[in-house]
Design a protein around this motif. Structure first.
Motif, short mmCIF file in Angstrom:
data_model
loop_
_atom_site.label_atom_id
_atom_site.label_comp_id
_atom_site.label_asym_id
_atom_site.label_seq_id
_atom_site.Cartn_x
_atom_site.Cartn_y
_atom_site.Cartn_z
N ALA A 1 40.61 56.42 45.81
CA ALA A 1 40.10 56.19 47.27
C ALA A 1 40.11 54.71 47.68
O ALA A 1 40.90 54.56 48.75
N LEU A 2 39.51 53.74 47.08
CA LEU A 2 39.19 52.47 47.41
C LEU A 2 40.81 51.92 47.43
O LEU A 2 41.15 50.97 48.62
N PHE A 3 41.61 52.14 46.30
CA PHE A 3 42.92 51.62 46.37
C PHE A 3 43.94 52.24 47.05
O PHE A 3 45.23 52.35 46.95
N ASP A 4 43.76 53.49 47.83
CA ASP A 4 44.50 54.24 48.58
C ASP A 4 45.56 54.87 47.64
O ASP A 4 46.68 54.79 47.98
N ASP B 1 45.20 38.77 37.33
CA ASP B 1 46.30 37.93 37.24
C ASP B 1 47.61 38.30 38.29
O ASP B 1 48.16 39.12 37.99
N GLU B 2 47.61 37.72 39.38
CA GLU B 2 48.58 37.91 40.65
C GLU B 2 48.53 39.28 40.91
O GLU B 2 49.58 40.05 41.09
N PRO B 3 47.42 39.78 41.46
CA PRO B 3 47.14 41.13 42.00
C PRO B 3 48.10 41.42 43.14
O PRO B 3 47.92 42.68 43.58
N LEU B 4 48.43 40.38 43.87
CA LEU B 4 49.25 40.57 45.14
C LEU B 4 50.78 40.61 44.75
O LEU B 4 51.37 41.18 45.86
N ASN B 5 51.16 40.71 43.58
CA ASN B 5 52.68 40.67 43.42
C ASN B 5 53.19 42.05 44.02
O ASN B 5 52.32 43.28 43.67
N ASN B 6 54.28 42.26 44.51
CA ASN B 6 54.86 43.15 44.92
C ASN B 6 54.17 44.03 46.28
O ASN B 6 54.47 44.92 46.74
N LEU B 7 52.94 43.34 46.60
CA LEU B 7 52.08 44.06 47.87
C LEU B 7 52.77 43.70 49.23
O LEU B 7 53.14 42.34 49.25
N ASP B 8 52.85 44.67 50.03
CA ASP B 8 53.34 44.45 51.44
C ASP B 8 52.31 43.55 52.26
O ASP B 8 51.21 43.50 51.64
N MET B 9 52.36 43.04 53.40
CA MET B 9 51.51 42.43 53.87
C MET B 9 50.09 43.27 54.21
O MET B 9 48.92 42.79 54.23
N MET B 10 50.22 44.48 54.45
CA MET B 10 49.21 45.25 54.78
C MET B 10 48.34 45.47 53.60
O MET B 10 47.16 45.22 53.72
N TYR B 11 48.89 45.78 52.43
CA TYR B 11 48.38 45.84 51.29
C TYR B 11 47.58 44.67 50.59
O TYR B 11 46.64 44.73 49.97
N ALA B 12 48.48 43.61 50.75
CA ALA B 12 47.85 42.30 50.40
C ALA B 12 46.44 42.02 51.00
O ALA B 12 45.63 41.55 50.37
N MET C 1 44.00 44.32 49.87
CA MET C 1 43.41 43.75 48.43
C MET C 1 42.40 42.87 48.67
O MET C 1 41.30 42.95 47.98
N MET C 2 42.67 41.62 49.28
CA MET C 2 41.99 40.54 49.41
C MET C 2 40.50 41.10 50.07
O MET C 2 39.32 40.36 49.59
N ARG C 3 40.69 41.69 50.98
CA ARG C 3 39.48 42.18 51.72
C ARG C 3 38.56 43.18 50.68
O ARG C 3 37.07 42.93 50.73
N LEU C 4 39.13 43.95 50.20
CA LEU C 4 38.35 44.61 49.29
C LEU C 4 37.85 43.86 47.98
O LEU C 4 36.65 44.12 47.69
N LEU C 5 38.38 42.95 47.57
CA LEU C 5 37.98 42.11 46.69
C LEU C 5 36.63 41.21 46.99
O LEU C 5 35.73 40.92 46.36
N ARG C 6 36.95 40.86 48.32
CA ARG C 6 35.61 39.89 49.02
C ARG C 6 34.46 41.04 49.01
O ARG C 6 33.41 40.72 48.78
#
Ligand SMILES: Nc1ncnc2c1ncn2[C@@H]1O[C@H](COP(=O)(O)OP(=O)(O)OP(=O)(O)O)[C@@H](O)[C@H]1O
Ligand SMILES: [Mg+2]
Length: 252
Positions: A121-124, A160-171, A174-179
Motif C-alpha cells: 500500500a505504501l509504495f502504491d 542504491d539509487e532508488p529513484l532510478n526510472n521513477l517519474d517526478m510524482m513517484y520520485a 519516494m523521498m517523502r516516504l523515506l523522510r
C-alpha cells in the motif's frame, strides 16, 4: 549508528576505496552523492557485507558486520542494490514477501502478511500485487524492490539509487516516504542519489564521494557549494538558496 573506520577496498590490485572513515548517526536520512565511479555502491556493499571487508572495520549499532551472523545482520540492516536483477516469473507480492525471510524463513505468519500488505500500500503497489515482475514498467519494478527492502523492517535501510526510472510524482513520493520512515519510525536511511536537488531537499546530511574518498560530509547547505560541486563534477553550476534550501541550476 553505522561506524566505518579506515575501510579500503581494491579489485585485482586496482584501489576502489581509500581509507574511508565515516559515522552515520541513527535516525537520519543521509544522501550519498558523487560522480559515476566514485565508490558509492562499493561503500554500501562493504557496509552490507555484499563485499567482504578487506581492511578497516564496519560496525552497526556496535556490532562488527564481518563477525555478526547473517540472520542477525538481516534483521538490522537491508540493502537495495543498484542493479537488482529480477526473476520475471515472480509476482510483486512474492518479491515484497522475500523481505520477510529473515523473520519467517519462508513460512509467512499473519504479521508477515500484514507487513507485506502495508508495504504494498505504501509504495502504491496494491493493484499490481499479482503481476509478474517481468510485466512491469521500469519505475513500477523499482518501487517493488524498494518495497521489499522496506518490508524487511530493519532499522537501517541502504538504498542504491532508488529513484532510478521513477517519474517526478513517484520520485517525490519516494523521498517523502523515506523522510516519513525516518521521522515517524526512527529508521536510518542511507540513499545514493544523483539528483542534488532531491538530496538538498530531503536529506539531513550529505556525504560526497570522489575517487574512492569522502570529500565532504555535513548538512546540505554546507556541502553543496559552487566550489565543492565543481570539484566533484568538474564544471561550474549555479547554487541558489531558496527559502533556506539549496537548489542547483545548470549554465547552458
Ligand atoms: N568488481 C569490480 N571489479 C573491478 N572494478 C570494480 C568492481 N566493482 C567496482 N569497480 C570499480 O570501482 C569504482 C567504483 O565503482 P562503484 O560502483 O562503487 O561507483 P559508484 O560511485 O556507485 O558509481 P555509479 O554512480 O556509476 O553507480 C569504479 O571505477 C568501478 O569500475
Ligand atoms: Mg553505483
Amino acid at each position: 549508528m553505522i561506524e566505518i573506520e579506515g575501510v579500503s577496498l581494491s579489485h585485482r590490485g586496482t584501489p576502489i576505496l581509500h581509507e574511508v572513515s565515516l559515522a552515520l548517526p541513527k535516525g537520519e536520512l543521509t544522501a550519498l552523492i558523487g560522480p559515476n565511479g566514485a565508490g558509492k555502491s562499493s561503500l554500501l556493499s562493504v557496509v552490507a557485507r555484499l563485499q567482504p571487508l578487506q581492511s578497516g572495520s564496519v560496525a552497526v549499532d556496535g556490532l562488527p558486520v564481518d563477525r555478526t551472523p547473517s540472520r542477525e545482520l538481516a534483521r538490522m540492516l537491508t540493502i537495495m542494490r543498484q542493479d537488482t536483477g529480477f526473476a520475471g516469473r515472480l509476482t510483486v507480492r512474492e518479491l515484497v514477501g522475500f523481505g520477510r525471510f529473515p523473520h519467517s524463513r519462508g513460512r509467512l505468519t499473519d504479521e508477515d502478511r500484514e507487513r507485506i500488505d502495508e508495504a504494498l500500500a505504501l509504495f502504491d503497489l496494491t493493484a499490481l500485487a499479482g503481476r509478474d515482475l517481468g510485466t512491469l514498467s521500469g519505475g513500477q519494478r523499482q518501487r517493488a524492490f524498494v518495497a521489499m527492502a522496506f518490508c524487511q523492517g530493519t532499522d537501517y535501510l541502504l538504498l542504491d539509487e532508488p529513484l532510478n526510472n521513477l517519474d517526478m510524482m513517484y520520485a517525490r513520493q519516494m523521498m517523502r516516504l523515506l523522510r516519513k520512515v525516518v521521522d515517524r519510525r526512527g529508521r536510518t536511511v542511507v540513499i545514493v542519489l544523483h539528483d542534488i536537488n532531491y538530496a538538498a531537499a530531503y536529506a539531513d546530511r550529505i556525504v560526497a564521494m570522489k575517487d574512492g574518498r569522502i570529500v565532504a560530509h555535513g548538512p546540505p547547505n554546507d556541502v553543496l557549494t559552487v566550489g565543492r560541486l565543481e570539484q566533484l563534477y568538474g564544471y561550474r553550476m549555479q547554487v541558489h538558496r531558496i527559502d533556506g534550501r539549496t537548489m542547483i541550476r545548470h549554465h547552458d
